[in-house]
Design a protein around this motif. Structure first.
Motif, PDB file in Angstrom:
ATOM      1  N   UNK A 152      23.732  49.886  42.502  1.00  0.00           N
ATOM      2  CA  UNK A 152      24.441  51.068  42.022  1.00  0.00           C
ATOM      3  C   UNK A 152      25.570  51.333  43.012  1.00  0.00           C
ATOM      4  N   UNK A 153      26.776  51.521  42.501  1.00  0.00           N
ATOM      5  CA  UNK A 153      27.869  51.709  43.435  1.00  0.00           C
ATOM      6  C   UNK A 153      29.156  52.135  42.775  1.00  0.00           C
ATOM      7  N   UNK A 154      30.166  52.349  43.605  1.00  0.00           N
ATOM      8  CA  UNK A 154      31.515  52.634  43.131  1.00  0.00           C
ATOM      9  C   UNK A 154      32.225  51.308  42.921  1.00  0.00           C
ATOM     10  N   UNK A 155      33.060  51.261  41.876  1.00  0.00           N
ATOM     11  CA  UNK A 155      33.751  50.026  41.534  1.00  0.00           C
ATOM     12  C   UNK A 155      35.202  50.321  41.173  1.00  0.00           C
ATOM     13  N   UNK A 156      36.103  49.579  41.783  1.00  0.00           N
ATOM     14  CA  UNK A 156      37.526  49.642  41.432  1.00  0.00           C
ATOM     15  C   UNK A 156      37.990  48.224  41.151  1.00  0.00           C
ATOM     16  N   UNK A 157      38.472  47.975  39.944  1.00  0.00           N
ATOM     17  CA  UNK A 157      39.048  46.683  39.605  1.00  0.00           C
ATOM     18  C   UNK A 157      40.569  46.765  39.678  1.00  0.00           C
ATOM     19  N   UNK A 158      41.193  45.677  40.123  1.00  0.00           N
ATOM     20  CA  UNK A 158      42.634  45.638  40.240  1.00  0.00           C
ATOM     21  C   UNK A 158      43.274  44.761  39.180  1.00  0.00           C
ATOM     22  N   UNK A 159      44.600  44.754  39.195  1.00  0.00           N
ATOM     23  CA  UNK A 159      45.390  43.920  38.293  1.00  0.00           C
ATOM     24  C   UNK A 159      45.504  42.500  38.820  1.00  0.00           C
ATOM     25  N   UNK A 160      45.712  42.376  40.142  1.00  0.00           N
ATOM     26  CA  UNK A 160      45.974  41.067  40.739  1.00  0.00           C
ATOM     27  C   UNK A 160      45.515  41.077  42.190  1.00  0.00           C
ATOM     28  N   UNK A 161      45.114  39.903  42.671  1.00  0.00           N
ATOM     29  CA  UNK A 161      44.709  39.802  44.061  1.00  0.00           C
ATOM     30  C   UNK A 161      44.845  38.389  44.590  1.00  0.00           C
ATOM     31  N   UNK A 162      44.814  38.268  45.893  1.00  0.00           N
ATOM     32  CA  UNK A 162      44.760  36.974  46.580  1.00  0.00           C
ATOM     33  C   UNK A 162      43.774  37.122  47.732  1.00  0.00           C
ATOM     34  N   UNK A 163      43.200  36.005  48.148  1.00  0.00           N
ATOM     35  CA  UNK A 163      42.212  36.045  49.222  1.00  0.00           C
ATOM     36  C   UNK A 163      40.808  36.146  48.661  1.00  0.00           C
ATOM     37  N   UNK A 279      36.079  56.525  52.274  1.00  0.00           N
ATOM     38  CA  UNK A 279      36.533  56.126  53.601  1.00  0.00           C
ATOM     39  C   UNK A 279      35.369  56.146  54.585  1.00  0.00           C
ATOM     40  N   UNK A 280      35.293  55.098  55.401  1.00  0.00           N
ATOM     41  CA  UNK A 280      34.226  54.989  56.390  1.00  0.00           C
ATOM     42  C   UNK A 280      33.027  54.202  55.901  1.00  0.00           C
ATOM     43  N   UNK A 281      32.953  53.946  54.583  1.00  0.00           N
ATOM     44  CA  UNK A 281      31.849  53.162  54.048  1.00  0.00           C
ATOM     45  C   UNK A 281      32.254  51.691  53.966  1.00  0.00           C
ATOM     46  N   UNK A 282      31.247  50.823  53.959  1.00  0.00           N
ATOM     47  CA  UNK A 282      31.497  49.386  53.909  1.00  0.00           C
ATOM     48  C   UNK A 282      31.648  48.950  52.452  1.00  0.00           C
ATOM     49  N   UNK A 283      32.729  48.247  52.185  1.00  0.00           N
ATOM     50  CA  UNK A 283      33.006  47.758  50.836  1.00  0.00           C
ATOM     51  C   UNK A 283      32.980  46.234  50.818  1.00  0.00           C
ATOM     52  N   UNK A 284      32.645  45.691  49.651  1.00  0.00           N
ATOM     53  CA  UNK A 284      32.778  44.253  49.402  1.00  0.00           C
ATOM     54  C   UNK A 284      33.991  44.072  48.505  1.00  0.00           C
ATOM     55  N   UNK A 285      34.909  43.198  48.899  1.00  0.00           N
ATOM     56  CA  UNK A 285      36.121  42.996  48.105  1.00  0.00           C
ATOM     57  C   UNK A 285      36.318  41.514  47.819  1.00  0.00           C
ATOM     58  N   UNK A 286      37.021  41.237  46.728  1.00  0.00           N
ATOM     59  CA  UNK A 286      37.330  39.859  46.359  1.00  0.00           C
ATOM     60  C   UNK A 286      38.649  39.868  45.590  1.00  0.00           C
ATOM     61  N   UNK A 287      39.601  39.052  46.019  1.00  0.00           N
ATOM     62  CA  UNK A 287      40.905  39.016  45.364  1.00  0.00           C
ATOM     63  C   UNK A 287      40.992  38.050  44.197  1.00  0.00           C
ATOM     64  N   UNK A 288      39.900  37.342  43.872  1.00  0.00           N
ATOM     65  CA  UNK A 288      39.936  36.341  42.807  1.00  0.00           C
ATOM     66  C   UNK A 288      40.441  36.947  41.504  1.00  0.00           C
ATOM     67  N   UNK A 294      38.586  33.835  30.007  1.00  0.00           N
ATOM     68  CA  UNK A 294      37.590  34.068  31.035  1.00  0.00           C
ATOM     69  C   UNK A 294      38.155  34.920  32.141  1.00  0.00           C
ATOM     70  N   UNK A 295      38.688  36.089  31.781  1.00  0.00           N
ATOM     71  CA  UNK A 295      39.393  36.964  32.724  1.00  0.00           C
ATOM     72  C   UNK A 295      38.506  37.319  33.914  1.00  0.00           C
ATOM     73  N   UNK A 296      39.068  37.192  35.102  1.00  0.00           N
ATOM     74  CA  UNK A 296      38.409  37.594  36.345  1.00  0.00           C
ATOM     75  C   UNK A 296      39.288  38.628  37.018  1.00  0.00           C
TER      76      UNK A 296
END
Length: 382
Positions: A152-163, A279-288, A294-296
Motif C-alpha cells: 500500500x503506498x503513494x504512486x506518481x506515474x510520469x510521462x517520460x523517464x531515463x535511468x 518529503x523525508x520518506x524513502x521512495x522507489x523510482x524507475x525511469x523505464x 505494452x506501455x511502461x
C-alpha cells in the motif's frame, strides 16, 4: 449514459501497488508467499552462463586433431586461469623446438574435440539477482522465475523517464510547482537523495545533479535538447537521440522522471503537493518508459506503513465519468489539466476529417473545450 474507458497516468496518495519481479531466465526464488520484504531484499537469483571461448589447439601446435588429446595438460572439468598451459608438443629429442598453447581466458574446460582439435573453455557465469524494489509483502510466487510484491503506498506515474531503479529519500528543492530546478538549487547536501522540482530542470541542473551525487530527479518538464546534450556526454555517445524504444537502461548516475512532458511545463499542483507531503520518506523510482505497445510508465512509489488496503477507484480502473480529472496529451492544449464536464455519445468530425468520440472538459485555466478522447489521459484523484 454509456461508460467510457481510457488509459491514464496514476497519481495517488494511497493505492494498492503490485510489482512483478521476474528473472531474465529460470533460477531460484529465495522467498515464499506471505514474506515481508524490504526494497533491497533479494527475492530471486540466477546465473547467465559464461561465454564459450574456443581454442584451436591443433592449429596452434601444428598437429593433427586426433593427436590433440595426447598433448593436453588439462581435461574436461578442469578449471584454468588466463595464460595457464593447455598443451604442448614433445619437441625434438623431448627438449627442443617445443610448441605450446596457453589459455586466453579464465574458466572451465568444457569441450575437447579430437575431430576438430579444438578445446572449449567456458568463462565464469554472471550472477543475476532480483531485489524486491519496494517494501511490501510477497503476494505470489512464480516458480523458478520470480515473485509479485504488493504494498500500500503513494504512486506518481510520469510521462517520460531515463535511468533505472533506485531508492532514496525525497527532498523538495523548489518552492512551488511552477519553479524550475537550476544548478543553484542543488547542493552537496542532496547527495544520495531524490530531488523534487517544479516546471523544468536546466542542462546545468542535470550536470550539477550528477556532480553532487543526486540519485533521482522528479520534475514537470525538461527541454529535450538539454536532456540529449547531457546524455550524449554522460554516455560518451555524440549525437545521442531519444528514441521510441524502452528507456531505463542508461548508464547515468541518476534517474530522471518527467511528470508533464518536454519543455518548461508546470508540474501539476496536486502532484507537487503530494510529493512535497512525502518529503523525508524513502521512495522507489524507475525511469523505464515505453510509449508504444505494452506501455511502461516511469514511476515514484512511496510505501505506506500500516496502511489498510483500498478498492480501486474509477480513475484507477480507467473509467471515464463526469468529474474525472484528466490531462490533455496533444496540441493545442498539451499538458493542461482539466475536469470532464460531458461525454457526448455521438461521433464528431475533427480537423483531420476523421470521425472520433470526444469529451468536453473544463481546463485548469477556465476554458471549456472539446477534445478527442484519445487525446487525454486520466489522472487518478488524490
Amino acid at each position: 449514459m454509456g461508460t467510457a474507458y481510457t488509459p491514464g497516468l496514476r497519481v495517488s496518495a494511497h493505492t494498492t501497488i503490485e510489482k512483478v519481479r521476474r528473472l531474465p531466465l529460470k533460477g531460484d526464488v529465495l522467498v515464499k508467499q506471505g514474506d515481508t520484504v524490504s526494497s533491497g531484499t533479494v527475492v530471486a537469483r540466477t546465473e547467465i552462463p559464461g561465454i564459450m571461448q574456443t581454442v584451436k589447439v591443433a592449429e596452434k601446435l601444428g598437429v593433427e586433431p586426433t593427436d590433440v588429446v595426447g598433448l593436453l595438460k588439462v581435461k574436461i572439468g578442469d578449471k584454468v586461469s588466463q595464460n595457464d598451459l593447455l598443451g604442448e608438443t614433445k619437441g625434438l629429442l623431448g627438449r627442443f623446438f617445443r610448441s605450446e598453447v596457453r589459455s586466453p581466458v579464465t574458466g572451465t574446460v568444457e569441450l575437447v574435440s579430437s575431430t576438430t582439435g579444438h578445446v572449449g573453455i567456458r568463462q565464469a557465469a554472471t550472477p543475476i539477482e532480483k531485489d524486491a524494489y519496494v517494501e511490501g509483502t510477497i503476494s505470489r510466487v512464480i516458480a523458478g522465475e520470480g515473485v509479485v510484491v504488493t504494498c500500500e503506498g503513494a504512486l506518481v506515474q510520469g510521462i517520460f523517464g531515463v535511468g533505472g531503479e533506485r531508492q532514496a529519500e525525497l527532498v523538495t528543492v523548489t518552492n512551488s510547482h511552477a519553479d524550475p530546478i537550476t544548478d543553484t538549487n542543488i547542493t552537496p547536501s542532496h547527495k544520495g537523495k531524490i530531488i523534487i522540482g517544479g516546471s523544468n530542470i536546466s542542462g546545468a541542473g542535470l550536470r550539477k545533479a550528477a556532480e553532487c551525487g543526486v540519485l533521482g530527479i522528479v520534475v514537470g518538464g525538461v527541454v529535450d535538447r538539454d536532456l540529449m546534450d547531457y546524455l550524449a556526454v554522460a554516455l560518451n555517445s555524440p549525437g545521442y537521440d531519444i528514441g521510441v524504444a524502452i528507456t531505463g537502461h542508461e548508464a547515468i548516475p541518476f534517474t530522471l522522471i518527467v511528470t508533464e512532458g518536454f519543455g518548461t511545463i508546470n508540474m501539476a499542483e496536486r502532484t507537487f503537493q503530494l510529493l512535497k507531503s512525502l518529503q523525508g520518506q524513502v521512495a522507489s523510482i524507475n525511469g523505464a518508459t515505453q510509449i508504444r505497445a505494452g506501455v511502461i510508465r516511469p514511476e515514484v512509489i512511496v510505501p505506506l506503513k500500516n496502511a489498510t488496503p483500498i478498492e480501486a477507484s474509477n480513475a484507477q480502473s480507467g473509467q471515464l465519468n463526469i468529474g474525472t480529472p484528466i490531462r490533455v496529451i496533444r496540441e493545442p492544449y498539451f499538458g493542461i489539466l482539466g475536469t470532464v464536464t460531458a461525454l457526448p455519445s455521438e461521433l464528431v468530425q475533427v480537423e483531420s476529417e476523421t470521425w472520433v468520440r470526444v469529451l468536453q472538459t473544463k481546463l485548469a485555466d477556465g476554458r471549456e473545450v472539446t477534445v478527442p478522447r484519445a487525446n487525454i489521459e486520466i489522472i487518478e484523484t488524490i
